[in-house]
Enzyme design. Sequence first.
Site, mmCIF file in Angstrom:
data_model
loop_
_atom_site.group_PDB
_atom_site.id
_atom_site.type_symbol
_atom_site.label_atom_id
_atom_site.label_comp_id
_atom_site.label_asym_id
_atom_site.label_seq_id
_atom_site.Cartn_x
_atom_site.Cartn_y
_atom_site.Cartn_z
ATOM 1 N N LYS A 175 0.891 -1.182 0.000
ATOM 2 C CA LYS A 175 0.000 0.000 0.000
ATOM 3 C C LYS A 175 0.923 1.224 0.000
ATOM 4 O O LYS A 175 1.432 1.630 1.049
ATOM 5 C CB LYS A 175 -0.881 -0.033 1.252
ATOM 6 C CG LYS A 175 -2.242 0.623 1.120
ATOM 7 C CD LYS A 175 -2.231 2.065 0.705
ATOM 8 C CE LYS A 175 -2.014 3.017 1.854
ATOM 9 N NZ LYS A 175 -1.811 4.424 1.400
ATOM 10 N N GLU A 250 9.337 1.839 10.894
ATOM 11 C CA GLU A 250 10.423 2.807 10.650
ATOM 12 C C GLU A 250 9.782 4.187 10.680
ATOM 13 O O GLU A 250 9.021 4.533 9.768
ATOM 14 C CB GLU A 250 11.051 2.569 9.267
ATOM 15 C CG GLU A 250 11.807 1.274 9.140
ATOM 16 C CD GLU A 250 13.120 1.255 9.894
ATOM 17 O OE1 GLU A 250 13.530 2.304 10.437
ATOM 18 O OE2 GLU A 250 13.725 0.183 9.952
ATOM 19 N N CYS A 284 13.528 11.153 6.760
ATOM 20 C CA CYS A 284 13.418 10.782 8.173
ATOM 21 C C CYS A 284 14.719 11.065 8.897
ATOM 22 O O CYS A 284 14.711 11.304 10.093
ATOM 23 C CB CYS A 284 13.036 9.322 8.285
ATOM 24 S SG CYS A 284 14.124 8.252 7.350
ATOM 25 N N GLU A 385 9.186 16.833 14.777
ATOM 26 C CA GLU A 385 9.667 16.637 13.406
ATOM 27 C C GLU A 385 8.939 17.595 12.462
ATOM 28 O O GLU A 385 7.714 17.585 12.393
ATOM 29 C CB GLU A 385 9.412 15.194 12.974
ATOM 30 C CG GLU A 385 10.012 14.882 11.625
ATOM 31 C CD GLU A 385 9.725 13.455 11.167
ATOM 32 O OE1 GLU A 385 8.557 13.012 11.263
ATOM 33 O OE2 GLU A 385 10.663 12.803 10.704
#
Length: 492
Positions: A175, A250, A284, A385
Site C-alpha cells: 500500500k 520505521e 526521516c 519533526e
Amino acid sequence: MQRFSLLINGELREPVSGAWFSTDNPYTSQVWAEVARADAADVDLAVSAAHQAFTSGPWSEFTASQRGMLLHRVGDLIARDARKLAEMEVRDNGKLISEMAGQLNYVPQWFYYFGGLADKIQGAVIPIDKKGYFNFTRHEPLGVVGIITPWNSPLLLLAWKLAPALAAGCTVVIKPSEFTSTSTIEFARLFAEAGFPPGVVNVVTGFGNEAGQALVEHPLVRKISFTGSDQTGRRIGAQAAQHLKHVSLELGGKSPNIVFADANIEDAVNGVVSGIFAATGQTCIAGSRLLVQASIHDEFVEKLLALAATARLGDPMDAGTQVGPVTTVPQYEKILSYIDIAKSEGAKLLMGGKPASGGACGTGRFVEPTIFGDVFNHMRIAQEEVFGPVLAVIRFADVDEAVAIANDSRYGLGAGVWTRDIGRALRMSERIQAGTVWVNTYRAVSFMSPFGGYKDSGLGRENGADAIYEYLQTKSVWINSGAPTGNPFVMR
Ligand code: NAD
C-alpha cells in the site's frame, strides 16, 4: 489523463467501488494522473491472491536458490528502467532528478544482495540435552506481508522491505502513499516480467484509513512492515497487537548533527547543509538540529549561512536544481506553521522563513531554506519533526552537554558527529541514543548496513543480513532417534 490501476494476482484491475483519486505534480501543482482508490473489498482480493500464492501456488514450490535468481532478474529490470522510474517519482513527489536517478540506480543492489542471501539462511542442529533425541531448526517465511510506505522515497523504502520479504519466501501486498502511488505500480509490474508467479507481489493504492487500515486488519496478513510517521506507526502497532501480527515500524526523527570545535569546518558545513536541505528536508534522517560548540558558533553559522544562501531552487527535473518543492499540500502547510511556531517561541530567524514563488519556482510549493538561531532544545522547533528545510541551531559548551542535548529527544533515528578526535568520535558513538551514528559524514545508507530507530523512531531493523529474519519465523523439530516412549504419567 493517465490512469493507474490496482495490481492484483498479476492483473491490472479497476477498483471494486469504481472510485479513483487524483495525484498532482508538486512543481506545477497540476493534477497529472488518476489512481485507483482501493477499499476493503480490493484489499481482500489482493490478500487472498497473496495467500493463495503463498500456500498453494508455484511460489510455494520454489527453492530458495530459485527465489534468489528471480530477485537478481528483477534487479536487472529495475536497472534497465531506472531513468523512467526516477522521472515518475520526480513528477509525483517533486524530489530532484539528480537524487532520484541516483536512488533508482542503487535500488537494484537490494535485490542482488537479498537474492544472494536467499539460499544462505540455514537452521541449526542443536546439541540437545536429552539422550536419544535429534533437534534442529528451520527458518520459514511468515506468510503474507503487508507493506505500507510513505511518500518521500517511495521505491527506495519499498525495496528495503520487498527484497528481504521475497528472499525469505513471503508474498506481499503493498500500500503506497496516496500522494505517490504511480511509481510503485510501474515498479511492481516488473516482477511478472522477471518471472514471479501471479499473486506474489500485489499493489493496492488508496488512502491510509481505507486501504491501509483494511490491510492491517486483514486476518490473513501475518506481518505489517511500515515506514511513515510515528502517529500512524503507533496506531498500526496497536492494531497489529489486536490481531497478533508481527510488525516493524520505521518512523520519524529529530536527528542532531553535532559539530565540535576541532572539526574540519568546511566538511562540517557541507555535511550540515546536505543533512537538512537535501530532499527539501523531507527525509526521516534529516539533521534538523545543529549542535555547535560555543567557541566556534559564530564563525560556523556565518559559513553555514553563506553556503545555504547559494542553494538553487527550481524545477526538480533540471539537473542544476539543488532544492525542490515540498511534496504535499498538508506538508507545505505544516512546514510554514512550524516556522511561525519557532518565531513565537523566540528563536531567531537567520535565513529564509517564507514560501518561495515566481522565477524558477513557477507555481510550485516551495519553502525557502530556513535557519533558526538561538534555539533551546526544549522548544517545539527542536523537539518535533518538521520534515522540511528548516534547521534549528543550538549551542553547547562541552561533550557532556552535547550528549545531553542530543539525547533529550523522544526520537533516536540518526546523529552526526564532526570532530578530528577519533577517541571522542568513538565515545560519542557509544553515548548517543540513535540507530545510526555518522562520524564526519551524514546520510550514508547501504543495503549492507542495519538501519532503524531507537526510542520513538521505531521497531525492527532494515538492511544488512539480519533484515531477512524480520520476515522469517523459527521452527524447532524434535525427532526421537531411539529414546524409549515410556509411561505417559512419568515426566522425564
Ligand atoms: P504517514 O504516516 O502519514 O503515512 C505513511 C503511510 O501510512 C501511507 O501509505 C499512508 O496512507 C499510510 N497510513 C496512514 N494512516 C494509516 C492507517 N490508519 N492504517 C494503515 N495505513 C495508514 O507518513 P508520511 O507523511 O507518508 O511520511 C512521512 C513520515 O515518514 C515522516 O514522519 C518520516 O520521518 C517518516 N519516514 C521514516 C523513515 C524511516 O526509515 N524511519 C523513512 C522515510 C520516512
